[in-house]
Design a protein around this motif. Structure first.
Motif, PDB file in Angstrom:
ATOM      1  N   UNK A 114      40.814  31.426  38.519  1.00 32.90           N
ATOM      2  CA  UNK A 114      40.820  32.491  37.517  1.00 32.90           C
ATOM      3  C   UNK A 114      39.400  32.889  37.133  1.00 32.90           C
ATOM      4  N   UNK A 115      39.188  34.183  36.998  1.00 35.52           N
ATOM      5  CA  UNK A 115      37.921  34.711  36.478  1.00 35.52           C
ATOM      6  C   UNK A 115      38.232  35.749  35.410  1.00 35.52           C
ATOM      7  N   UNK A 116      37.375  35.804  34.406  1.00 37.39           N
ATOM      8  CA  UNK A 116      37.496  36.794  33.329  1.00 37.39           C
ATOM      9  C   UNK A 116      36.387  37.812  33.535  1.00 37.39           C
ATOM     10  N   UNK A 117      36.798  39.073  33.825  1.00 36.83           N
ATOM     11  CA  UNK A 117      35.784  40.050  34.205  1.00 36.83           C
ATOM     12  C   UNK A 117      36.359  41.461  34.156  1.00 36.83           C
ATOM     13  N   UNK A 118      35.494  42.407  33.938  1.00 34.26           N
ATOM     14  CA  UNK A 118      35.805  43.835  34.095  1.00 34.26           C
ATOM     15  C   UNK A 118      37.043  44.283  33.312  1.00 34.26           C
ATOM     16  N   UNK A 119      37.656  45.378  33.810  1.00 30.70           N
ATOM     17  CA  UNK A 119      38.921  45.875  33.313  1.00 30.70           C
ATOM     18  C   UNK A 119      39.949  45.728  34.410  1.00 30.70           C
TER      19      UNK A 119
ATOM     20  N   UNK B  17      47.301  37.001  44.948  1.00 33.82           N
ATOM     21  CA  UNK B  17      46.330  37.494  43.981  1.00 33.82           C
ATOM     22  C   UNK B  17      47.057  38.156  42.817  1.00 33.82           C
ATOM     23  N   UNK B  18      46.356  38.291  41.720  1.00 31.68           N
ATOM     24  CA  UNK B  18      46.935  38.937  40.535  1.00 31.68           C
ATOM     25  C   UNK B  18      45.805  39.389  39.623  1.00 31.68           C
ATOM     26  N   UNK B  19      46.121  40.324  38.739  1.00 30.91           N
ATOM     27  CA  UNK B  19      45.155  40.740  37.729  1.00 30.91           C
ATOM     28  C   UNK B  19      45.918  41.176  36.482  1.00 30.91           C
ATOM     29  N   UNK B  20      45.207  41.234  35.366  1.00 32.49           N
ATOM     30  CA  UNK B  20      45.866  41.565  34.105  1.00 32.49           C
ATOM     31  C   UNK B  20      44.825  42.014  33.089  1.00 32.49           C
ATOM     32  N   UNK B  21      45.293  42.744  32.091  1.00 32.31           N
ATOM     33  CA  UNK B  21      44.454  43.071  30.943  1.00 32.31           C
ATOM     34  C   UNK B  21      44.735  42.046  29.854  1.00 32.31           C
ATOM     35  N   UNK B  22      44.026  42.131  28.745  1.00 35.12           N
ATOM     36  CA  UNK B  22      44.196  41.109  27.706  1.00 35.12           C
ATOM     37  C   UNK B  22      44.439  41.700  26.321  1.00 35.12           C
ATOM     38  N   UNK B  23      44.632  43.013  26.249  1.00 40.49           N
ATOM     39  CA  UNK B  23      44.714  43.635  24.920  1.00 40.49           C
ATOM     40  C   UNK B  23      46.146  43.932  24.468  1.00 40.49           C
ATOM     41  N   UNK B  24      47.125  43.590  25.299  1.00 36.15           N
ATOM     42  CA  UNK B  24      48.517  43.805  24.887  1.00 36.15           C
ATOM     43  C   UNK B  24      49.032  42.538  24.220  1.00 36.15           C
ATOM     44  N   UNK B  25      49.705  41.693  24.973  1.00 41.89           N
ATOM     45  CA  UNK B  25      50.291  40.488  24.392  1.00 41.89           C
ATOM     46  C   UNK B  25      49.272  39.371  24.170  1.00 41.89           C
ATOM     47  N   UNK B  26      48.037  39.569  24.638  1.00 38.99           N
ATOM     48  CA  UNK B  26      46.988  38.578  24.382  1.00 38.99           C
ATOM     49  C   UNK B  26      46.058  38.989  23.249  1.00 38.99           C
ATOM     50  N   UNK B  27      46.208  40.215  22.741  1.00 43.84           N
ATOM     51  CA  UNK B  27      45.597  40.600  21.458  1.00 43.84           C
ATOM     52  C   UNK B  27      44.072  40.521  21.412  1.00 43.84           C
ATOM     53  N   UNK B  28      43.379  40.934  22.480  1.00 45.99           N
ATOM     54  CA  UNK B  28      41.911  40.837  22.490  1.00 45.99           C
ATOM     55  C   UNK B  28      41.218  42.123  22.060  1.00 45.99           C
TER      56      UNK B  28
ATOM     57  N   UNK C 245      41.341  46.720  22.057  1.00 48.68           N
ATOM     58  CA  UNK C 245      41.374  47.812  23.047  1.00 48.68           C
ATOM     59  C   UNK C 245      40.234  47.672  24.051  1.00 48.68           C
ATOM     60  N   UNK C 246      40.576  47.747  25.338  1.00 46.90           N
ATOM     61  CA  UNK C 246      39.567  47.635  26.386  1.00 46.90           C
ATOM     62  C   UNK C 246      39.024  46.238  26.553  1.00 46.90           C
ATOM     63  N   UNK C 247      39.778  45.227  26.109  1.00 41.68           N
ATOM     64  CA  UNK C 247      39.317  43.840  26.172  1.00 41.68           C
ATOM     65  C   UNK C 247      39.082  43.352  27.596  1.00 41.68           C
ATOM     66  N   UNK C 248      38.405  42.226  27.690  1.00 38.92           N
ATOM     67  CA  UNK C 248      38.043  41.637  28.980  1.00 38.92           C
ATOM     68  C   UNK C 248      39.293  41.274  29.777  1.00 38.92           C
ATOM     69  N   UNK C 249      39.321  41.682  31.033  1.00 38.68           N
ATOM     70  CA  UNK C 249      40.491  41.456  31.886  1.00 38.68           C
ATOM     71  C   UNK C 249      40.363  40.160  32.677  1.00 38.68           C
ATOM     72  N   UNK C 250      41.421  39.813  33.379  1.00 31.75           N
ATOM     73  CA  UNK C 250      41.440  38.594  34.177  1.00 31.75           C
ATOM     74  C   UNK C 250      41.897  38.862  35.592  1.00 31.75           C
ATOM     75  N   UNK C 251      41.504  37.954  36.498  1.00 37.00           N
ATOM     76  CA  UNK C 251      41.902  38.075  37.902  1.00 37.00           C
ATOM     77  C   UNK C 251      42.142  36.686  38.479  1.00 37.00           C
ATOM     78  N   UNK C 252      43.013  36.636  39.478  1.00 39.71           N
ATOM     79  CA  UNK C 252      43.428  35.371  40.095  1.00 39.71           C
ATOM     80  C   UNK C 252      43.449  35.511  41.606  1.00 39.71           C
TER      81      UNK C 252
END
Length: 398
Positions: free
Chosen positions: A131-136, A269-280, A282-289
């Motif tokens: 997992x990495x936390x990066x970009x959108x 592989x997978x990716x996701x944003x973090x501002x919906x159910x993770x509450x970070x 608007x435009x919060x740091x995204x994740x990738x796998x």
């Protein structure tokens, strides 16, 4: 886990209401379920907007001092109370120590994203190195597709659901065009059956079985943003890989919403944003796998200095020592302000393994919220059907 939790939500509510001697729509049931909810204390971790602060609120009709019923977590989660504290910590550190903030404090800026990866891995069911936390989200989706989508004359299609979220649809279209291919021929959409709104798992698997040898990548959402359908990710992954396809997921509406076991499922592989159910925010740091099985096989097509191993990154010798796996896909140092907001939100989202509840997923919603919303909605519909002489909506205990 209590065997009762394996039943459908409707069955649980009906059974519990029967035990209480009330209707499933009785407020008594809502209060009872809130009392039994082991996660109810998390609501205190969030700022709940007051009714009077909402632009559309008419305080002549409603009690403006009440907390609103916030059911928009699928678009933007509410702000955790820790966010401001964590942001102020970094702003103060910047103000008082300048460049030394890179190496000091709770979140040294050089390692900011890595400091909180452990909090994310449990939520998506992955190992830290996956997992990495990066970009959108869309940036990450493009980076991953650049490495996983390698079309050939015989295997060039990308399979995704019809009416996928625009990020997915546009990414796939542009990736196909990037390879000089025809979108109409290489973009394979799965539509619901006539008269239905969701996709049947057997139909998805049937298309994979039929078209699999021509499909390079299967890209589905974990939870469909428009219908709320939870796709059977393990089955889709297994079926696709048996046909030689890479299988990836956009988890924007799944992360923090449903249980995920990306590593155990073998998702590529997978990716996701973090501002919906993770509450970070608007435009919060995204994740990738990227699954560890690809650690030494899949490399990034675009490289930035944050993908260089941290042990020699700052020697500035321009001799690339690429980090392995997903960490090699990082391009730039992430904003510490985004890291801080995500840190605060992930600390709010720590739950016991298999801790599920039959309630709205956001930790700030309660059964009473749902009951109150239904009452208000019912009143609004009744007034719309039979408006009063002045055309106004009744209070409806708002």
């Amino acid at each position: 886990m209590d065997p009762l939790s394996y039943n459908s939500p409707a069955a649980i509510l009906e059974q519990t209401a029967s035990q209480l001697g009330c209707s499933p729509v009785d407020k008594k049931l809502a209060f009872h379920l809130d009392e039994q909810d082991g996660l109810r204390h998390f609501k205190d971790c969030f700022h709940i907007p007051k009714v009077k602060h909402l632009p559309s609120a008419d305080t002549t009709l409603v009690n403006g001092e009440r907390d609103s019923v916030y059911l928009c977590g699928n678009s933007l989660g509410l702000q955790p109370k820790k966010v401001k504290t964590y942001l102020d910590e970094e702003l103060d550190k910047w103000a008082t120590t300048g460049v030394y903030g890179h190496h000091n404090g709770k979140r040294p800026w050089i390692f900011g994203d890595e400091c909180i990866v452990d909090l994310m891995t449990d939520i998506v069911g992955a190992k830290k190195e996956e997992v990495a936390l990066m970009n959108g989200l869309t940036v990450n989706l493009h980076l991953l597709m650049l490495s996983f989508y390698k079309p050939t004359a015989s295997r060039h299609k990308v399979l995704l659901e019809a009416k996928a979220f625009p990020s997915d649809h546009y990414t796939v279209e542009s990736q196909i065009r990037l390879h000089g291919l025809d979108v109409q021929k290489s973009m394979l959409l799965v539509h619901p059956r006539e008269g239905e709104e969701t996709l049947r798992t057997e139909d998805i698997l049937s298309i994979i079985e039929k078209e699999g040898v021509s499909i390079a990548v299967i890209l589905f959402s974990g939870v469909q943003y428009y219908t709320g359908q939870l796709f059977n990710m393990p089955k889709i992954t297994k079926a696709g890989q048996e046909k030689g396809c890479f299988v990836g997921f956009d988890l924007a509406h799944a992360v923090g919403n449903v249980e995920l076991y990306l590593h155990d499922w073998g998702v590529d592989f997978a990716c996701w944003c973090s501002y919906k159910y993770l509450n970070s925010g608007a435009g919060g740091l995204a994740g990738a796998f990227i699954h560890e099985k690809h650690t030494h096989k899949i490399k990034p097509m675009l490289i930035g200095w944050w993908g260089h191993k941290v042990t020699t990154r700052f020697q500035m010798e321009n001799e690339l020592e690429l980090s392995s796996g997903i960490n090699g896909f990082r391009l730039s140092n992430p904003s510490i302000l985004l890291v801080s907001a995500l840190h605060a939100s992930l600390e709010c989202d720590i739950r016991e393994p298999n801790s599920l509840r039959v309630a709205p997923v956001p930790l700030y919603n309660s059964f009473e919220d749902v009951h109150r919303f239904i009452e208000i909605l019912g009143s609004a519909l009744a007034v719309a059907k039979h408006p009063s002489s002045d055309g106004k909506l009744c209070n409806a205990s708002c």
